[in-house]
Design an enzyme around this catalytic site. Structure first.
Site, short mmCIF file in Angstrom:
data_model
loop_
_atom_site.label_atom_id
_atom_site.label_comp_id
_atom_site.label_asym_id
_atom_site.label_seq_id
_atom_site.Cartn_x
_atom_site.Cartn_y
_atom_site.Cartn_z
CG HIS A 115 52.55 -41.53 37.67
ND1 HIS A 115 51.19 -41.78 37.72
CD2 HIS A 115 52.74 -40.35 38.33
CE1 HIS A 115 50.60 -40.80 38.38
NE2 HIS A 115 51.51 -39.92 38.76
CB SER B 9 49.47 -37.27 38.00
OG SER B 9 49.81 -37.60 39.33
CD GLU C 105 47.88 -42.78 36.47
OE1 GLU C 105 48.87 -43.39 36.96
OE2 GLU C 105 47.55 -41.64 36.84
#
Length: 342
Positions: free
Chosen positions: A292, A112, A221
């Site tokens: 995630h 992230s 992502e």
């Protein structure tokens, strides 16, 4: 790129935990993560300010920077893991001690917002880091993924490692699209693995913190973004020429990335992927278990990876030469600095 390899983890390693971005939001999650590592033979050291809160962040910029640097410089700490993501690491990039990071050669783990740290370290030092699970959302979750035991630990402690088989999406492994993909991959495709959260990768374009990777395998992502915003980030990479040196794209999990009622017209993620495949004539392999989500692989950012198609419905990632054997830890600092990977 002159890649620098981190150390393989020794038996019963010491893990340093810090929160370089957002503050901890899940009560008890950090304690559950620490218990997990302790039960598996790890020692854990917490950063001094890991439980702090300052506005959106886990402490002030100075406090979060101090925690990270303390763990980097502590010779008893073998690896560093982020407690969680959020936002805040891009604030720290100009102030990181990249020389200390390069000298310590410790595995740095997270995903992230930690994408910014992975890419900056690769750009500034060439050191391989690891996009993978974090303490609170992953190891502190009551229903942990089996990939933690089956993939995370072996990747950090073995010299070579392969991912579990990854299923190709139905629309790709059949028909003309499947034939084209199998032709593109052939007997295997190899390159330098890099990437992470799409927003962070796009935001680093034009900065000294985006690595210049030739023959790259780019993994991406995203979470909580509308499809048109995802396409806008991809177009930023396209116009900046990033895709010119990419051999393949590994498309991870883009969860909660659906058009909302505020959209002028529904524009789906499937349409974004279709447009990207026509725009960039390189293999795009979907369903990478990374992002995630609960089940995620651990990926060596800056490490070499080989993609193979063991059968028409699966692909697999093979990792090697991503870590330096523990024997090298006994060498002097001068010798360590001269021991880069080939």
């Amino acid at each position: 790129m002159n890649t620098r390899l981190p150390y393989l983890l020794p038996p019963n390693p010491t893990l340093g935990l810090c929160a370089p971005s957002g503050f901890l939001t899940e009560p008890g999650a950090l304690e559950m993560a620490i218990l997990y590592f302790s039960e598996h033979g790890w020692n854990v050291r917490e950063g001094t300010h890991i439980r702090n809160r300052h506005e959106y962040f886990a402490g002030t910029d100075t406090e979060r920077l101090e925690d990270f640097h303390e763990l980097i410089r502590d010779p008893k700490v073998d690896a560093i893991m982020a407690a969680r993501g959020g936002y805040g690491l891009t604030r720290l990039l100009p102030h990181l001690d990249y020389d200390a990071i390069a000298t310590a050669r410790k595995p740095i783990i997270g995903f992230s917002d930690v994408t910014a740290l992975h890419l900056a370290v690769l750009a500034k030092t060439g050191l391989v880091t690891f996009a993978g699970p974090m303490a609170a959302p992953d190891f502190g979750h009551p229903h942990r993924s089996a990939l933690h035991q089956d993939h995370f630990l072996p990747l950090l402690q073995n010299e070579t490692h392969s991912s579990p088989l990854i299923r190709l999406p139905f629309t790709i492994h059949e028909g003309a699209a499947g034939l084209r993909l199998r032709h593109q991959i052939g007997n295997g495709l190899e390159g330098i693995l890099w990437g992470g959260n799409l927003s962070l990768v796009a935001h680093l374009v034009g900065t000294p913190y985006l690595p210049q990777v030739e023959e790259g395998i780019l993994f991406l992502e995203e979470v909580n973004e509308e499809p048109y915003i995802i396409e806008r980030c991809l177009m930023q990479l396209y116009h900046a020429g990033v895709f010119n040196s990419v051999r393949a794209i590994l498309w991870g999990q883009f969860n909660r990335c659906e058009p909302t009622h505020a959209s002028a017209a529904p524009y789906t993620l499937e349409q974004v992927v279709d447009y990207l495949q026509h725009l960039v004539p390189i293999p795009l392999l979907q369903n990478l278990p990374f992002g995630h989500v609960r089940d995620k692989l651990t990926l060596p950012v800056g490490g070499r990876v080989r993609i193979t198609l063991p059968d028409p419905a699966h692909y697999q990632l093979h990792f090697s030469q991503y870590g330096v054997t523990g024997a090298l830890q006994k060498k002097s600092v001068t010798e360590q600095r001269g021991s880069d990977s080939p």
